[in-house]
Design an enzyme around this catalytic site. Sequence first.
Site, PDB file in Angstrom:
ATOM      1  N   HIS A  78       0.835  -1.202   0.000  1.00 24.96           N
ATOM      2  CA  HIS A  78       0.000   0.000   0.000  1.00 24.96           C
ATOM      3  C   HIS A  78       0.875   1.259   0.000  1.00 24.96           C
ATOM      4  CE1 HIS A  78       0.906   0.995   4.179  1.00 24.96           C
ATOM      5  NE2 HIS A  78       0.788  -0.296   4.439  1.00 24.96           N
ATOM      6  N   GLU A 135      -1.616  -7.114   7.999  1.00 25.72           N
ATOM      7  CA  GLU A 135      -0.317  -6.832   8.626  1.00 25.72           C
ATOM      8  C   GLU A 135      -0.203  -7.502   9.995  1.00 25.72           C
ATOM      9  OE1 GLU A 135       2.784  -6.451   8.595  1.00 25.72           O
ATOM     10  OE2 GLU A 135       2.968  -4.397   7.809  1.00 25.72           O
TER      11      GLU A 135
END
Length: 197
Positions: free
Chosen positions: A10, A79
């Site tokens: 990202h 994550e």
Amino acid sequence: MNLHLDMLRHGETTGGGGFRGRLDDELTAEGWQQMRRAVAERAGWSRIISSPLKRCARFAAELAEGQDLELEVEPAFRELDFGAWEGLTAAELMLDRSEQLGRFWADPYGFTPPGGESLMVFETRVLTALERLADRWAGERILLVTHAGVMRLLLAEARGLPRERLLQVEVGHASLFGLNVGFRDATLWLEETCLPF
């Protein structure tokens, strides 16, 4: 046949830097542009897989629609959860938790942030999900939109790095890396590749 996996991190987020694992930050305007630039002129994926967090999934949805691709959201590619460190920067941790931070940097598998997810648990969930992809989509080229921690883990594995060097793997915002993923003697193997287009 191998799975050809391209991994996109990202872009910049509204939360800024620091330990941001489970926090569900949005992309900044610059973050959107970073990701759009990273995939500009690129095509050839058969589908897109994304972390469920907004900083990945919202861009993945835009790209999937623009390229008329199937999008699958896979929670296992989120994550690492940093527990009590969520939202804090390394500079903030240095004020009163420098010993803990030093232990984490030196041996991330040997020290888990308080209340956080251990690297062993993280590794197991990511590699198990990758095995499912390699088994299900062998022969295809897939884009995985995910996070620095996931990409560091997979790149370190592909490069044969020792565990204590995991955090030395550089993965900038909107970085794009390629992997070949397959099985040898029923064991998952990874090989870093150059992006072909």
